[in-house]
Design a protein around this motif. Structure first.
Motif, short mmCIF file in Angstrom:
data_model
loop_
_atom_site.label_atom_id
_atom_site.label_comp_id
_atom_site.label_asym_id
_atom_site.label_seq_id
_atom_site.Cartn_x
_atom_site.Cartn_y
_atom_site.Cartn_z
N UNK A 1 0.84 -1.20 0.00
CA UNK A 1 0.00 0.00 0.00
C UNK A 1 0.88 1.26 0.00
N UNK A 2 0.53 2.22 -0.80
CA UNK A 2 1.33 3.42 -1.02
C UNK A 2 1.69 4.13 0.28
N UNK A 3 0.69 4.30 1.16
CA UNK A 3 0.93 5.11 2.37
C UNK A 3 1.94 4.44 3.31
N UNK A 4 2.13 3.14 3.19
CA UNK A 4 3.11 2.46 4.06
C UNK A 4 4.54 2.66 3.56
N UNK A 5 4.69 2.98 2.29
CA UNK A 5 6.04 2.99 1.71
C UNK A 5 6.54 4.33 1.22
N UNK A 6 5.63 5.22 0.85
CA UNK A 6 6.02 6.44 0.11
C UNK A 6 7.01 7.32 0.89
N UNK A 7 6.91 7.31 2.25
CA UNK A 7 7.80 8.17 3.03
C UNK A 7 9.25 7.72 2.96
N UNK A 8 9.51 6.52 2.48
CA UNK A 8 10.89 6.03 2.38
C UNK A 8 11.48 6.28 0.99
N UNK A 9 10.68 6.79 0.08
CA UNK A 9 11.14 7.00 -1.30
C UNK A 9 11.97 8.28 -1.40
N UNK A 10 12.75 8.41 -2.49
CA UNK A 10 13.56 9.62 -2.67
C UNK A 10 12.70 10.89 -2.70
N UNK A 11 13.27 11.97 -2.17
CA UNK A 11 12.59 13.26 -2.24
C UNK A 11 13.16 14.12 -3.36
N UNK A 12 14.22 13.62 -3.98
CA UNK A 12 14.77 14.27 -5.17
C UNK A 12 14.77 13.24 -6.28
N UNK A 13 14.40 13.60 -7.50
CA UNK A 13 13.81 14.86 -7.95
C UNK A 13 12.53 15.20 -7.16
#
Ligand SMILES: O=C(O)CCC(=O)C(=O)O
Ligand SMILES: [Fe+2]
Length: 358
Positions: free
Chosen positions: A167-179
């Motif tokens: 599920x997106x909300x469980x993982x998205x905070x670990x993804x790159x912020x750049x770009x």
């Protein structure tokens, strides 16, 4: 603390690497016996660190003929002639284990953005990428080179950023912020690809699934005849949806011949994984494929994998084995994944050990 030190070291080395031309890199290879990788500089120079495939496993001439037969299926029919669409998909999945989808409903601008943002990530300065670099396959959001850089005997011509996306909300905070638009663009893309792959699976069968996305970056290679972006393999999962830019590289093995998969603008390349081959009791095929490099331009491909959940019990579907014998034994998905990794390394078909002896 240790991680911090390692990251800084990689970032510094990476910075030097970025200022190197392809010729400088080739000179480094000649001098040290290994390539100065974009994200994973060779820490130790050793003879066991092979960056070209050993003779006998090299691709040689990578200019194979483009397949005119790998089907390109128009999903437009979903609204009008669903039965015809199911027929085309199952025939393609049986004959090739590969097909391309057009008019699939994922907006063209999203496809364009995901490809650009994926490429931009690899163009970031090394210090922005270093914190994601990891040689631990258990790390959730991970940047790495080749397949298993520490254990493998041969390194392949690929850098990858991989992370779970559902599920997106469980993982998205670990993804790159750049770009800066990475999370938004890859978030929307993951949701759309999930909808499309559920629709595809719904047309074929219904399952409980896990999804992950990997962006592969294949730098230009001075001599493509000597190395591979990815060696021959079949995907372990249920189904893979791949978005490729307009650069050749993906090849499929059909009747012992390599065929180039033509990059069709805004199409998804779909391929069947081992799990669907087993569950369909061999009615669908998980085709072998590989990635070759070229010496002019880089190639980026964004792959989305649908897996069964790790504890899922897999066996040929009862409905399909009623009037004939199951070809494969039952197993738990995570056990298959362990044997898949070792069998693929040893170049043995991972399906063999699960086949019933006839
Ligand atoms: O990058 C590609 O074109 C194919 C990647 C692939 O086959 C894989 O990741 O399993
Ligand atoms: Fe693959």
């Amino acid at each position: 603390m240790l991680t911090l030190v390692t990251s800084v070291t990689i970032a510094r080395r990476g910075l030097q690497l970025e200022s190197m031309t392809l010729q400088d890199k080739a000179a480094h290879k000649l001098k040290h016996g290994c390539w100065p990788w974009l994200v994973r500089p060779c820490k130790k120079v050793s003879n066991s660190c092979l960056t070209y495939c050993p003779p006998g496993t090299r691709p040689g001439n990578v200019q194979v003929s483009i397949s005119e037969n790998i089907p390109v299926i128009d999903c437009h029919q979903l609204g009008t002639d669903k039965a015809q669409l199911i027929k085309q998909i199952t025939e393609a999945a049986k004959e090739f284990g590969f097909f391309q989808l057009i008019n699939h409903g994922v907006p063209d601008n999203l496809l364009h953005n995901v490809m650009n943002v994926g490429k931009e990530f690899f163009e970031l300065p090394s210090e922005d990428k270093a914190s994601f670099y990891s040689e631990d396959a258990r790390q959730s959001c991970r940047l790495y080179t080749s397949i298993d850089y520490v254990r493998e005997q041969v390194h392949y011509w690929r850098d990858t950023l991989r992370h779970p996306c559902h599920p997106l909300e469980e993982h998205i905070d670990f993804w790159p912020q750049k770009p800066a638009s990475y999370r938004e663009v890859f978030g929307s893309y993951s949701v759309e690809v999930r909808k499309l792959s559920l629709c595809l699976l719904d047309l074929i069968c219904k399952l409980s699934q896990v999804q992950s996305t990997a962006t592969n970056f294949y730098p230009p290679c001075p001599d493509p005849s000597l190395t591979l972006g990815l060696p021959k393999h079949s995907d372990v999962n249920l189904i893979t949806l791949l978005l490729q830019e307009q650069v050749h590289g993906l090849q499929v093995l059909k009747d012992e011949q390599w065929l180039a998969v033509e990059p069709v603008p805004n199409a998804f390349v779909v391929n069947i994984g081992h799990m669907l081959q087993i569950m369909s009791n061999g009615k669908l095929s998980s085709a072998d494929h590989r990635v070759v490099t070229n010496n002019k331009v880089s190639r980026t491909a964004v792959t989305s994998f649908k897996h069964p959940s790790s504890t899922c019990h897999i066996e040929p579907a009862k409905a399909l084995v009623m009037d004939f014998n199951p070809l494969y034994q039952a197993f738990i998905y995570k056990d298959f994944v362990s044997t898949y990794i070792t069998d693929t390394e040893e170049r043995v078909s991972p399906l063999e050990r699960y086949k019933f002896q006839t």
